[in-house]
Design a protein around this motif. Structure first.
Motif, short mmCIF file in Angstrom:
data_model
loop_
_atom_site.label_atom_id
_atom_site.label_comp_id
_atom_site.label_asym_id
_atom_site.label_seq_id
_atom_site.Cartn_x
_atom_site.Cartn_y
_atom_site.Cartn_z
N ARG A 226 -0.56 13.57 2.76
CA ARG A 226 -0.20 12.29 2.16
C ARG A 226 1.08 12.43 1.33
O ARG A 226 1.38 13.51 0.84
N VAL A 227 1.77 11.30 1.18
CA VAL A 227 2.98 11.22 0.36
C VAL A 227 2.80 10.06 -0.62
O VAL A 227 2.34 8.98 -0.21
N PRO A 228 3.16 10.23 -1.91
CA PRO A 228 3.05 9.10 -2.86
C PRO A 228 4.07 8.01 -2.54
O PRO A 228 5.19 8.30 -2.10
N VAL A 229 3.68 6.77 -2.77
CA VAL A 229 4.55 5.63 -2.45
C VAL A 229 4.53 4.62 -3.59
O VAL A 229 3.58 4.57 -4.38
N ASN A 230 5.60 3.84 -3.68
CA ASN A 230 5.65 2.74 -4.64
C ASN A 230 5.44 1.41 -3.94
O ASN A 230 5.70 1.27 -2.74
N ALA A 231 4.94 0.44 -4.69
CA ALA A 231 4.93 -0.95 -4.22
C ALA A 231 6.27 -1.59 -4.58
O ALA A 231 6.97 -1.11 -5.49
N THR A 232 6.64 -2.65 -3.88
CA THR A 232 7.89 -3.36 -4.15
C THR A 232 7.59 -4.82 -4.46
O THR A 232 6.86 -5.48 -3.70
N VAL A 233 8.13 -5.32 -5.57
CA VAL A 233 7.94 -6.70 -5.99
C VAL A 233 9.31 -7.37 -6.06
O VAL A 233 10.23 -6.85 -6.69
N ASP B 126 -3.84 -2.98 -9.03
CA ASP B 126 -5.24 -3.13 -8.63
C ASP B 126 -5.50 -2.54 -7.25
O ASP B 126 -6.61 -2.09 -6.94
N GLN B 127 -4.45 -2.52 -6.40
CA GLN B 127 -4.57 -1.95 -5.06
C GLN B 127 -4.42 -0.42 -5.05
O GLN B 127 -4.54 0.21 -4.01
N GLY B 128 -4.16 0.15 -6.20
CA GLY B 128 -4.09 1.61 -6.31
C GLY B 128 -2.71 2.19 -6.53
O GLY B 128 -2.57 3.40 -6.67
N LEU C 280 7.95 3.51 1.03
CA LEU C 280 7.46 3.53 2.40
C LEU C 280 6.31 2.56 2.65
O LEU C 280 5.89 2.38 3.80
N ALA C 281 5.81 1.94 1.61
CA ALA C 281 4.66 1.03 1.74
C ALA C 281 5.16 -0.37 2.07
O ALA C 281 4.97 -1.33 1.31
N THR C 282 5.81 -0.51 3.22
CA THR C 282 6.46 -1.77 3.58
C THR C 282 5.84 -2.46 4.79
O THR C 282 6.32 -3.50 5.23
N ALA C 283 4.75 -1.90 5.33
CA ALA C 283 4.14 -2.50 6.53
C ALA C 283 3.64 -3.91 6.26
O ALA C 283 3.75 -4.79 7.13
N ALA D 151 -3.27 3.94 1.02
CA ALA D 151 -4.47 3.77 0.21
C ALA D 151 -4.26 4.48 -1.12
O ALA D 151 -3.78 5.63 -1.15
N ASP D 152 -4.60 3.79 -2.21
CA ASP D 152 -4.52 4.38 -3.55
C ASP D 152 -3.15 4.99 -3.85
O ASP D 152 -3.03 6.07 -4.42
N GLY D 153 -2.10 4.27 -3.46
CA GLY D 153 -0.75 4.70 -3.78
C GLY D 153 -0.25 5.89 -3.01
O GLY D 153 0.74 6.51 -3.38
N GLN D 154 -0.92 6.20 -1.88
CA GLN D 154 -0.52 7.32 -1.03
C GLN D 154 -0.44 6.83 0.42
O GLN D 154 -1.24 5.99 0.85
#
Length: 343
Positions: free
Chosen positions: A115-122, A139-141, A306-309, A324-327
């Motif tokens: 797994r690789v850690p990822v950020n969310a984008t707002v 809340d999504q991790g 990378l969490a862009t799907a 899942a959980d930021g990974q």
């Protein structure tokens, strides 16, 4: 070589200081190399890479430069970044399959990476809406969130980020991305306003060519680290490193011309004491998964974009790298690990 165009709508528009992204268009590429089939993707983005027409032209021209066993000339002669990305990825996928290894190991990491850690984008929005979206990501991790700034005044953006801190607290890692929206005075104002907010970094505050200005901003006594992104599409990485213009480099394989180039620049950055971060240009599953492999090839990588799907209303095929959980999960099958069911 097979070239197939595609069009993907976003599930919701992404508002940035550079404008709104509502769709992605590009090409899927399949190359037969050493009895293996390799898959690539070209997703040009105006302002970052070549146009869609120039990308198609470069892809159609590439086979005339190559033979079945030697695509090196085609890679060397293809200057269009997105087109070269597709060619480089397809060849790397085929070669990794021939080596019976996942793509990230083919790119140079011999260790197992699951797994690789990822950020969310707002994206842009009023303070309360921005805080709500960041809270939803937490809340999504996700424990790292990047907020788009620069579409409003500096004071308004500072108010947005202060509201985020009030809602989610100090334990969440925050990044701000201005997409080159500001001049020097506005950037200095932003650095002062953001200083108390404990940002991990401020990304691309000024124009891509303002290398000396970014170096001055970084060394001006403010404690907000600087990340450069757009600058990599217009200036050699050696210039940015020599100027000491950044603490972080945000590497988009699509804009840099391929996973091989992104991995090479990451090595250069680390040698210079600069931290690489891997990101996508909101690509389809083929290029997005390739970016996951690039991140997995870099030891001790921080959270990546990378969490862009979920920005896409639909994708090119099943996603082998869920979040899942930021990974984000790293595929362990041979090569890229994407199956579009049409081989």
């Amino acid at each position: 070589m097979d070239i197939r165009p595609y069009h993907l709508d976003l599930a919701r528009p992404l508002e940035t200081a550079r404008g709104t992204i509502a769709e992605r268009e590009g090409f899927l590429v399949r190359i037969r190399y050493a009895d293996r089939s390799g898959l690539g993707e070209a997703a040009p983005l105006p302002g970052w890479t070549e146009s869609l027409d120039a990308c198609r032209e470069a892809l159609e021209w590439a086979p005339d430069l190559a033979t079945d066993e030697d695509w090196g000339v085609a890679l060397g002669e293809t200057s269009a970044p997105a087109a070269r990305h597709a060619l480089s990825l397809a060849l790397s996928d085929a070669r990794a399959k021939s080596d019976n290894t996942p793509l990230y190991r083919y790119l140079g990491n011999e260790r197992l990476v699951r797994r690789v850690p990822v950020n969310a984008t707002v994206g842009d929005g009023p303070p309360q809406e921005t805080a709500r979206r960041v809270a939803e990501a937490v809340d999504q991790g996700f424990d790292c969130v990047k907020v788009k700034v620069g579409a409003r005044s500096v004071d308004e953006d500072a108010a947005r980020l202060r509201r985020v801190r009030e809602v989610v607290g100090d334990d969440v890692v925050l990044r701000a991305d201005a997409n080159a929206a500001w001049d020097r005075d506005e950037a200095e104002q932003a650095m002062d306003a953001f200083d108390p907010l404990d940002l991990e970094y401020l990304e691309q505050p000024m124009d891509a060519d303002e290398v000396a200005a970014h170096a001055g901003l970084r060394n001006g006594g403010n404690e907000v680290p600087i990340a450069l992104d757009e600058s990599l599409a217009s200036r050699p990485v050696a210039d940015l490193l020599a100027a000491e213009a950044a603490d972080y480099l945000v590497l988009k394989p699509m804009a840099l011309g391929g996973p091989d180039r992104a991995r090479g620049i990451a090595r250069q950055a680390r040698q210079a004491g600069v931290t690489p971060v891997i990101s996508t240009t909101i690509d389809g599953v083929v290029a997005r998964t390739a970016a996951v492999h690039v991140a997995a090839a870099i030891p001790e990588i921080p959270a990546c974009g990378l969490a862009t799907a979920d920005w896409l209303a639909e994708d090119l095929g099943p996603d082998p790298a869920p979040v899942a959980d930021g990974q984000i999960e790293v595929p362990q099958s041979k090569g890229l690990g994407v199956d579009l069911g049409d081989e």
